[in-house]
Design an enzyme around this catalytic site. Sequence first.
Site, PDB file in Angstrom:
ATOM      1  N   TRP A 106       1.792   5.261  -2.246  1.00  0.00           N
ATOM      2  CA  TRP A 106       1.765   6.002  -3.498  1.00  0.00           C
ATOM      3  C   TRP A 106       2.922   5.622  -4.416  1.00  0.00           C
ATOM      4  O   TRP A 106       2.857   5.849  -5.617  1.00  0.00           O
ATOM      5  CB  TRP A 106       1.809   7.503  -3.200  1.00  0.00           C
ATOM      6  CG  TRP A 106       0.516   8.035  -2.681  1.00  0.00           C
ATOM      7  CD1 TRP A 106      -0.202   7.566  -1.620  1.00  0.00           C
ATOM      8  CD2 TRP A 106      -0.218   9.131  -3.202  1.00  0.00           C
ATOM      9  NE1 TRP A 106      -1.326   8.313  -1.440  1.00  0.00           N
ATOM     10  CE2 TRP A 106      -1.366   9.290  -2.395  1.00  0.00           C
ATOM     11  CE3 TRP A 106      -0.014  10.012  -4.248  1.00  0.00           C
ATOM     12  CZ2 TRP A 106      -2.300  10.293  -2.614  1.00  0.00           C
ATOM     13  CZ3 TRP A 106      -0.943  11.014  -4.454  1.00  0.00           C
ATOM     14  CH2 TRP A 106      -2.080  11.143  -3.653  1.00  0.00           C
TER      15      TRP A 106
ATOM     16  N   TYR B  81       0.844  -1.177   0.000  1.00  0.00           N
ATOM     17  CA  TYR B  81       0.000   0.000   0.000  1.00  0.00           C
ATOM     18  C   TYR B  81       0.884   1.232   0.000  1.00  0.00           C
ATOM     19  O   TYR B  81       1.832   1.326   0.772  1.00  0.00           O
ATOM     20  CB  TYR B  81      -0.909   0.036   1.230  1.00  0.00           C
ATOM     21  CG  TYR B  81      -1.633   1.353   1.331  1.00  0.00           C
ATOM     22  CD1 TYR B  81      -2.803   1.549   0.621  1.00  0.00           C
ATOM     23  CD2 TYR B  81      -1.109   2.407   2.045  1.00  0.00           C
ATOM     24  CE1 TYR B  81      -3.455   2.759   0.656  1.00  0.00           C
ATOM     25  CE2 TYR B  81      -1.750   3.617   2.089  1.00  0.00           C
ATOM     26  CZ  TYR B  81      -2.922   3.800   1.394  1.00  0.00           C
ATOM     27  OH  TYR B  81      -3.550   5.003   1.424  1.00  0.00           O
TER      28      TYR B  81
END
Length: 765
Positions: free
Chosen positions: A112, A110
């Site tokens: 960006w 998880y």
Amino acid sequence: MPQSPTSLAHWGGFTADVAEGDITAVAPMVGDTDPSPLLGNLEGSIRHRSRVAGPAVRRGWLRDGPGPSTDRGADEYVAVSWDELTELLADELRRIVDAHGNQAIYGGSYGWASAGRFHHAQSQVHRFLKMLGGYTSSRHSYSLGATGVIMPRVVGTHDDLFKRSTDWDVIAANTDLLVCFGGLALKNTGTNHGGTTAHPARDALRRLGARGGQIVSLSPLRDDVDGNCQWLAPVPGTDVAVMLALAYVLATEGLADLDFLDTHCTGYRRFERYLLGRDDGVAKSPQWASTLSGLPAEELTTLARRMAASRTVVTVSWSLQRIRHGEQAPWMGLTLAAMLGQIGLPGGGFGHGYGSMNEPGLPPLRCGLPTLPQGLNPVQTFIPVAAVTDMLLHPGQPFDYNGMQLSYPDIKCVYWAGGNPFHHHQNIPRLRRALSRVDTIVVHDPYWTAMAKHADIVVPSTTAYEREDYSGSRNDPLLVAMPALVQPYADSRDDYTTFSALADRLGFGARFTEGRTARQWLVHMYEKWSAGLDFDVPRFDEFWAAGKLRLPTEPGLTLLSDFRADPIEHRLGTPSGRIEIFSHTVDGFGYDDCAGHPRWYEPTEWLGGQRARTYPLHLLANQPATRLHSQLDGGAASQASKVQGREPIRIHPDDAAARGLSGGEVVRVFNDRGACLAGVVIDDRVRRAVVQLSTGAWFDPADPADPDSMCVHGNPNVLTEDIGTSSLAQGCTGAHVLVEIEKFDEALPPVRAHEPPVLHRRQID
């Protein structure tokens, strides 16, 4: 000679000067009227001392083999060759699959990671693990864990609240009153998932004000709205009580739009019984809310009347749902907007996330973007993303989620590529104990983050600027070419090369690569995408030479305007086809912490509870202004904000004086879960009894071997409670925590957050 190519980061397009293998200067893309200061973190980032130079394996894992270990985070590493790493990792994955099944692999990943349509870390690792036979996955995000579950139940969608939100131009031209619960922090509008090339929010607010529009910010932080606004500073965590009080005025003074509630909503009358106190004997009046929020009842009454008399947008920041019972704030915000009856009207209605990211308010693309196919996951097991520690600590334990009762799998391998859970996850001491229980942790990362330092196998990935890619976002008009700016640092590789070698060793290399190099994938994805468009685009080589491609958007949107015009033809994706102020589905789950309509629940961490007698300061762990999450914390913009090398903590002058604190000093921030050091910034823009310490300082324990050790750098997640929002969503609650602060009078420990661990050659004891 230095070059000046253009590329794209989450926080903006830019032109870079490069020399000697690194970025030496950046300038924002021409035409960006409000570029993000986060671009300042890119200079020197390629050859930063925290880079992972080559493949590494934790010394204890290499010596003793896979298994639980309390040495993670404190051990030394051994440098290995790429061939050795590929063999070790492939053999370990095969062992786990053969002995425990594919659900024993948690493909966390998880985060960006980096902008890029092909080299996106999560896409690469999930494609690989699916072809391996599958993995236990996660759902939703730390940012929007509660929203992602409750809003589809209430309004039939989640993504459309952001992707197809009311346009900034529409707000600037039509809104009279913008009521912002949680503020509207422009510092967050610098970023978007796939990159962003325009930042229109600041100019839109300027135009709104010039036209006579007004802003009301309900937040403990004055600077959660830039410029002129009416600042109301409620006790943190009481926003739902404030919204209920506003709704009470609308209901009791005949200001609610009953026609809209009857034609476009369901369940209002059931909710109104609760609002007026007919069932529980407690009227949710401004006087009631005043005792909880600290806001004068007269101000709340006046605000409700202004909202009814004006073209009003009610917007709720993402931060308000990162708290216990976080489902209630967006649900109640939507209910309040529905009572005003302006949903679907230009300049009125509801918004969620304005000021949380550079997506709400921007016109969506009329088309999709090139995508790397990932295939289906053969393993159906999943967890809510914020439940990773519970999963690792309690295999086999049942838990509630969104009307289902599930059980945590028995995880043997955590496979992480992109992202840093030591930024996102609550209660780091508990996370560290959980990570000690698995057999193997694999981390792909360009940098020695805290997660990399807890890995058994560390895979050195390239950054976005050491490989070819292109990127864009669903609410940004440009697809931008991202040429490699420099050669890969040291012995790092892009994840596609790593996974190709692993897949080949595990017997599915041809399926994974489909016979394509990374460059050939870029061409293939572009050509497949462009073949399905209803407008002409240039050939790939022409696009690459031009450096960017403008794509058509849908400007001028108003959220749910089509639904307002015809609620039958454009029914919502809820069981009733309407906005569900009362949800029979949610009510039927029988949860005692999430009823069938929005309501007030007392938070576990707030200034009105018993816990505040011991820990009397409410800490807001919000997003930083000087970096995206924890990315490039060692960069110049991030480092310039530090105080004596520590993350800054803002405190009101009265609270500082009561503790004998001066600006620039280092303090110990603590509660019964943990402690961290931070640097004092005295600021009257912070509400009394509130302190603000951003997330994202790289976790740096004074004693790496002790999971309860104080973080000397200022990571607030050593303090936060690891509990879900409710049985419905199990979202992250890490934005709010009660603490106390005291001056740190001891010798300051050094900050080693960005230093690599000790690295040995292949020989070990």
